[in-house]
Motif scaffolding. Sequence first.
Motif, PDB file in Angstrom:
ATOM      1  N   ARG A 281      23.224 -24.422  -0.944  1.00 54.47           N
ATOM      2  CA  ARG A 281      23.296 -24.410   0.534  1.00 54.47           C
ATOM      3  C   ARG A 281      22.831 -25.729   1.143  1.00 54.47           C
ATOM      4  O   ARG A 281      22.831 -25.893   2.349  1.00 54.47           O
ATOM      5  CB  ARG A 281      22.533 -23.217   1.086  1.00 54.47           C
ATOM      6  CG  ARG A 281      21.037 -23.396   1.129  1.00 54.47           C
ATOM      7  CD  ARG A 281      20.316 -22.101   1.170  1.00 54.47           C
ATOM      8  NE  ARG A 281      19.995 -21.697  -0.196  1.00 54.47           N
ATOM      9  CZ  ARG A 281      18.936 -20.975  -0.525  1.00 54.47           C
ATOM     10  NH1 ARG A 281      18.134 -20.541   0.408  1.00 54.47           N
ATOM     11  NH2 ARG A 281      18.694 -20.677  -1.780  1.00 54.47           N
ATOM     12  N   TRP A 282      22.354 -26.635   0.276  1.00 54.58           N
ATOM     13  CA  TRP A 282      21.921 -27.946   0.771  1.00 54.58           C
ATOM     14  C   TRP A 282      22.823 -29.038   0.220  1.00 54.58           C
ATOM     15  O   TRP A 282      23.419 -28.882  -0.859  1.00 54.58           O
ATOM     16  CB  TRP A 282      20.465 -28.208   0.348  1.00 54.58           C
ATOM     17  CG  TRP A 282      19.557 -27.124   0.815  1.00 54.58           C
ATOM     18  CD1 TRP A 282      19.483 -26.604   2.081  1.00 54.58           C
ATOM     19  CD2 TRP A 282      18.620 -26.390   0.020  1.00 54.58           C
ATOM     20  NE1 TRP A 282      18.545 -25.598   2.115  1.00 54.58           N
ATOM     21  CE2 TRP A 282      18.000 -25.447   0.866  1.00 54.58           C
ATOM     22  CE3 TRP A 282      18.230 -26.446  -1.314  1.00 54.58           C
ATOM     23  CZ2 TRP A 282      17.022 -24.567   0.431  1.00 54.58           C
ATOM     24  CZ3 TRP A 282      17.255 -25.563  -1.774  1.00 54.58           C
ATOM     25  CH2 TRP A 282      16.659 -24.635  -0.894  1.00 54.58           C
ATOM     26  N   LYS A 283      22.857 -30.164   0.923  1.00 47.35           N
ATOM     27  CA  LYS A 283      23.742 -31.258   0.480  1.00 47.35           C
ATOM     28  C   LYS A 283      22.933 -32.217  -0.398  1.00 47.35           C
ATOM     29  O   LYS A 283      22.529 -33.300   0.019  1.00 47.35           O
ATOM     30  CB  LYS A 283      24.358 -31.950   1.703  1.00 47.35           C
ATOM     31  CG  LYS A 283      25.752 -32.473   1.410  1.00 47.35           C
ATOM     32  CD  LYS A 283      26.512 -32.736   2.691  1.00 47.35           C
ATOM     33  CE  LYS A 283      27.722 -33.601   2.475  1.00 47.35           C
ATOM     34  NZ  LYS A 283      28.719 -33.062   1.551  1.00 47.35           N
ATOM     35  N   VAL A 284      22.713 -31.743  -1.609  1.00 52.97           N
ATOM     36  CA  VAL A 284      21.877 -32.418  -2.589  1.00 52.97           C
ATOM     37  C   VAL A 284      22.778 -33.111  -3.601  1.00 52.97           C
ATOM     38  O   VAL A 284      23.701 -32.485  -4.134  1.00 52.97           O
ATOM     39  CB  VAL A 284      21.014 -31.336  -3.296  1.00 52.97           C
ATOM     40  CG1 VAL A 284      20.339 -31.870  -4.529  1.00 52.97           C
ATOM     41  CG2 VAL A 284      20.007 -30.735  -2.329  1.00 52.97           C
ATOM     42  N   GLY A 285      22.522 -34.390  -3.873  1.00 54.95           N
ATOM     43  CA  GLY A 285      23.373 -35.151  -4.792  1.00 54.95           C
ATOM     44  C   GLY A 285      23.598 -34.459  -6.123  1.00 54.95           C
ATOM     45  O   GLY A 285      24.705 -34.491  -6.676  1.00 54.95           O
ATOM     46  N   GLY A 286      22.555 -33.792  -6.651  1.00 60.04           N
ATOM     47  CA  GLY A 286      22.652 -33.137  -7.950  1.00 60.04           C
ATOM     48  C   GLY A 286      23.754 -32.089  -8.021  1.00 60.04           C
ATOM     49  O   GLY A 286      24.342 -31.861  -9.087  1.00 60.04           O
TER      50      GLY A 286
END
Length: 340
Positions: free
Chosen positions: A182-187
């Motif tokens: 739900r988050w825009k995390v690079g991983g």
Amino acid sequence: MNQEIDWANLSFGYMPTDYNVRCTYKDGKWGEIEVSQDPYINVHIAATGIHYGQEIFEGLKAFRGKDGKVRIFRLDENAKRLQSSARGIMMEPVPVELFTEMVKKVVKLNERFVPPYGSGASLYIRPVEFGISAQVGVKPAKEYVFIIFVTPVGPYFKTGFNPSNICIMRKYDRVAPQGTGRWKVGGNYAASLEAGEKAHELGYSAVLYLDPKEKKYLDECGPANFFAIKDGKYITPASDSILPSITNKSLQQLARDMGIEVEPRHITVDELADITEAAACGTAAVASPVGEIHDLDTGEKYVISKDGKPGPITTALYNELRAIQNGDVEDKHGWITIVE
Ligand code: PLP
Ligand code: COI
């Protein structure tokens, strides 16, 4: 304006522009906004962003209207989502006012790269934040840098607003059920690379991921959300493991404005047999129509577009969204920020 750029044939790639903007969080506060012409950054070798993936980003676009004005789409929503991503992986949230000032500034500074009206291209704005403290223990950084660069782009999927095929492959997940989806995390994007490359090798434009817990419901479509039209209704997956897409939220509002019922809910794979239209939606993807969905595990082929063309509702939604972004119709919902 840049005479030498072939605006109508841009791909979704990186092109150098004149300036980027930066701001550093240190000693418990955000510093001054710096304007830089350097596309490189000098980062400590022990920065948490590099070692432990404390990195988040955003994506939004600016458009040039017929009136010559530059319009940024839903700036405030991207600012809020960056804060949500920051809290998700224990980073310092960028204040909305700082985000807003920096986005406006970097667009203004690079105004000559905003593609002309009618070219179909736009200026992609890429904010990124990561931990820069030198640490070896696994814990949140104390210092962060927030950078925004811009680059002019064309369509994300090569087919543009023409249907492309997507596939289901159950052996791949991009995120865990209660993970960072739900988050825009690079991983999340690193975790999607193998499946994405495999899909491309097989001739598909993207992977349609299933929910990572039960592999029963549709989740999202590569770097985009998924929506479909079933019995005249706009249906779209409700899931904790997908990114809350600002484009999807906007299309849902436009669908309601057109009198179309909207149902964010679980969608089973079997339901694909009964949908009449489908698309991948996002800032980069806009609304990219889906032709066929191939389930590579069961061998099932769902033919969505029978005539090889985008469906009528997808087309109407796409046209309305683009008209708002270009300033061709009234901005009824207050989604546009004009760069003065
Ligand atoms: N889902 C993923 C995984 C994405 O990377 C994106 C792109 O930002 C989206 C959905 C679409 O979100 P938005 O419409 O806010 O760009
Ligand atoms: C966007 O649509 O802005 C995205 O972030 C997709 C991107 C990963 C290419």
